[in-house]
Design an enzyme around this catalytic site. Structure first.
Site: not given
Length: 256
Positions: A143, A147
């Site tokens: 990600h 995040k």
């Protein structure tokens, strides 16, 4: 017309969903909730959900985990269905979600995309065949560098899908740097990568003797999650109290 409250409206996903709803004639955002109120929206925005007095049929949540408690209080008090998309919830919060589902309709999914939810189903079938044959199971998730939770909620959902197929016999291993020892036979390894602007990539590896089978899902934009959340909101509006999942949304439209 379904009337929706967008919880976390000024975040990235909130703005993506706002755009999707503008083009959808079946749903309308009637209010937004976000502590940051500096963006222009076509609906009123409240810094605190407790201040929201707008009538609605459903709430979609893409906020931060600390805001979950107030959201659940609000929805339970008003018997208002809620689609929960926020990840990184504590064990106590997850327990509160289950309690809230006794009072109102709650749909919780770690990932709203059709592809991921189909993958969850495929993995159960694969695990039942490959794990008993001696294949090791590993998950790698990637990600963007903003995040905050790791591993991702989707990675945990993938691991749960594998483990459920195997009667919950496997332990999860998140970080092998802590222990210098070889891989255990009955474990599911989960590794997290954070970097750049990666929207979301999940790879499930079945590694056997002289062969490897890989399942991979790549999201190229946040719109895949937003579209799923909007469809979930349409599905959940008017539903009785209970716990719902994304597979219920898919099944209602003729999917698996």
């Amino acid at each position: 017309m379904v009337r929706m409250i967008m919880h976390g409206c000024n975040g990235k996903m909130g703005q993506v969903i706002s755009g999707i709803c503008r083009e959808d004639g079946e749903i309308e955002i009637v209010a937004g909730i976000d502590p940051y109120t500096g963006l222009e929206n076509a609906y009123p925005v409240f810094a605190d959900i407790a201040q929201c007095d707008v009538e609605a049929d459903v709430v979609v949540d893409f906020a931060a985990a600390p805001a979950m408690d107030g959201l659940l209080d609000y929805c339970v008090a008003r018997k208002l269905p809620v689609v929960l998309c926020t990840t990184g919830l504590s064990e106590q919060q997850l327990a509160r979600v289950e309690e809230a589902a006794k009072e109102t309709a709650v749909l919780k999914s770690a990932n709203m995309s059709l592809g991921i939810n189909m993958l969850l189903d495929l993995l159960k079938r694969a695990a039942k065949i490959l794990a008993p044959a001696g294949f090791d199971m590993e998950i790698v998730e990637k990600h963007h560098n903003q995040k905050v939770d790791a591993p991702s909620g989707t990675a945990l959902a993938l691991a749960d899908s594998l483990n459920e197929a195997l009667d919950n016999a496997y332990a999860y291993q998140y970080d092998r740097t802590k222990d210098r020892k070889k891989r255990e036979k009955y474990e599911i390894g989960i590794q997290a990568v954070r970097g750049g602007t990666i929207v979301g990539e999940h790879e499930v590896i079945f590694a056997g003797t002289d062969e490897v089978i890989e399942f991979r899902h790549t999201a190229y934009s946040k719109a895949v999650f937003g579209k799923g959340a909007v469809e979930a909101a349409k599905f959940l509006a008017g539903k009785p109290a209970g716990r719902y999942e994304m597979r219920d949304v898919i099944a209602s439209s003729g999917g698996f």
